[in-house]
Design a protein around this motif. Structure first.
Motif, PDB file in Angstrom:
ATOM      1  N   THR A 173     -11.498 -53.620 -17.696  1.00  0.00           N
ATOM      2  CA  THR A 173     -10.959 -54.461 -18.767  1.00  0.00           C
ATOM      3  C   THR A 173     -12.101 -55.057 -19.567  1.00  0.00           C
ATOM      4  N   GLU A 219      -9.115 -46.230 -13.563  1.00  0.00           N
ATOM      5  CA  GLU A 219      -8.727 -47.083 -14.699  1.00  0.00           C
ATOM      6  C   GLU A 219      -9.971 -47.616 -15.398  1.00  0.00           C
ATOM      7  N   VAL A 233      -6.328 -46.074  -9.372  1.00  0.00           N
ATOM      8  CA  VAL A 233      -6.753 -47.432  -9.769  1.00  0.00           C
ATOM      9  C   VAL A 233      -8.233 -47.419 -10.134  1.00  0.00           C
ATOM     10  N   HIS A 280     -10.988 -58.260 -24.776  1.00  0.00           N
ATOM     11  CA  HIS A 280      -9.681 -57.622 -25.008  1.00  0.00           C
ATOM     12  C   HIS A 280      -8.714 -58.549 -25.745  1.00  0.00           C
TER      13      HIS A 280
END
Lengths: 203, 167
Positions: free
Chosen positions: B76, B73, B70, B80
């Protein structure tokens, strides 16, 4: 007051990583147990369970509570498990096609069909392993249905949504699965208490 | 209820998920059917056998590996949602193509779909030609002019009168 799974997931969506940790702790064992029942390999089951959690984390920004969290979770797990089982089956098929045909006397890996082979199996493996093997020999959908129904105690609606079928179809599926298990596990079903006491004496 | 129908409800009956009406129907059948009664008992025993399967716990390093993956990753991106999704991009391209294709057809009556009020210039143009239109109206309905324009029938009538007078 305890937060629901949906609320926890919405909090994860909002950027709260502690809620993700909470979901991880809550579902790590059911998920690994379910996946182990599906693939019958501890390392693969754990890899797949990690992948499920990772996919949930990746999808957090697009999460909308349209279904129960567990339905979503086990749907991802089911798809991954079925893909893994199919890939593994293809690999095994490739190996067996390439292997020399001199292993005809080798012990079959699948669940034994005759009583004598069941006895051999019982000597070789412990009771749990035998039950796992019998469950593992069920057709894919029946296996998913039994694992979710018996061990995850999901309701019919949830299992039906996970498997993309109607509740009526699920009831028939479950009946066929349990009917197969009843036949395959007949030595244990016929006299479970006697068998347990015999095992207890041996240990 | 027949044996076939009972088989479908039997699992729900045993795990107590069947509703009261279904339970009653199954129970009524079990009273009269020994084969289904035996099968129900076997399913009950099977359930207790399956209960003996221990829960499979994850290994000690499981949580750490999930956290590791995780953490690896990528974060974000705030924009986006601006990055077009392939499906969205395809739909938009389709709409644009459809719009271009439809624009190629001439409109039969552009005024038919007019929804805006006429502009001041358009009003002026309409009034500017009003005098000509009125003159045209007067000229076409002027009685004296209509007498000048004689039809062949009107021309032959006096000649015929003249001829009869001579006769």
């Amino acid at each position: 007051m305890a937060r629901s799974d949906v609320q926890l997931m919405l909090d994860v969506k909002a950027g709260d990583d502690a809620s993700f940790e909470f979901l991880l702790q809550k579902y790590r064992t059911p998920l690994v147990s379910f996946l182990f029942g599906m693939v019958r390999d501890a390392a693969t089951a754990e890899d797949l369970a990690q992948e499920v959690f990772l996919r949930i984390y990746r999808a957090r920004k697009h999460y909308s509570p349209s279904a129960k969290f567990t339905t979503w979770l086990f749907r991802i797990a089911t798809n991954l498990a079925l893909n893994s089982v199919r890939d593994n089956r293809h690999r095994k098929l490739e190996v067996s096609l390439d292997a020399p045909a001199d292993d005809e006397d080798a012990t079959p890996r699948e669940v034994p069909g005759s009583e004598m082979r069941i006895d051999e199996h019982m000597v070789e493996r412990d009771r749990s392993e035998f039950i796992r093997r019998v469950i593992g020999s069920l057709p894919e959908k029946q296996r998913v249905a039994v694992l979710l129904h018996k061990y995850e105690e999901m309701d019919y609606g949830e299992i039906a949504r996970t498997l993309d079928c109607s509740e009526s179809a699920l009831k028939s599926l479950l009946f066929r699965a349990y009917e197969t298990l009843r036949v395959q596990l007949a030595p244990l079903v016929a006299n479970p208490i006697a068998h347990r006491s015999k095992q207890g004496r041996q240990s | 209820m027949k044996c076939k129908d009972v088989s479908k409800e039997l699992i729900g009956y045993l795990d107590r998920r069947a509703n009261s009406a279904e339970r009653r129907e199954v129970e009524e059948h079990l009273v009269v059917c020994a084969a289904c009664r035996r099968r129900t008992e076997e399913f009950r025993e099977l359930s207790s056998v399956l209960d003996q399967l221990p829960v499979r716990e994850p290994s000690a390093g499981f949580d750490a590996r999930v956290r590791e993956r995780v953490a690896a990753e990528p974060p974000t991106k705030w924009f986006h949602w601006l990055i077009p999704q392939p499906r969205l991009l395809f739909s938009m391209a389709l709409l644009v193509a459809l719009g271009v294709w439809m624009a190629r057809f001439p409109q039969d009556d552009p005024g038919a779909y007019r929804t805006t009020a006429p502009t001041e210039q358009e009003d002026f143009n309409a009034i500017k030609d009003l005098g000509v239109l009125e003159n045209y109206d007067v000229v076409t309905k002027f009685d004296a002019l209509s007498e000048l324009i004689s039809t062949p029938a009107q021309q032959t009538e006096p000649q015929r009168v003249e001829r009869t007078r001579n006769d």
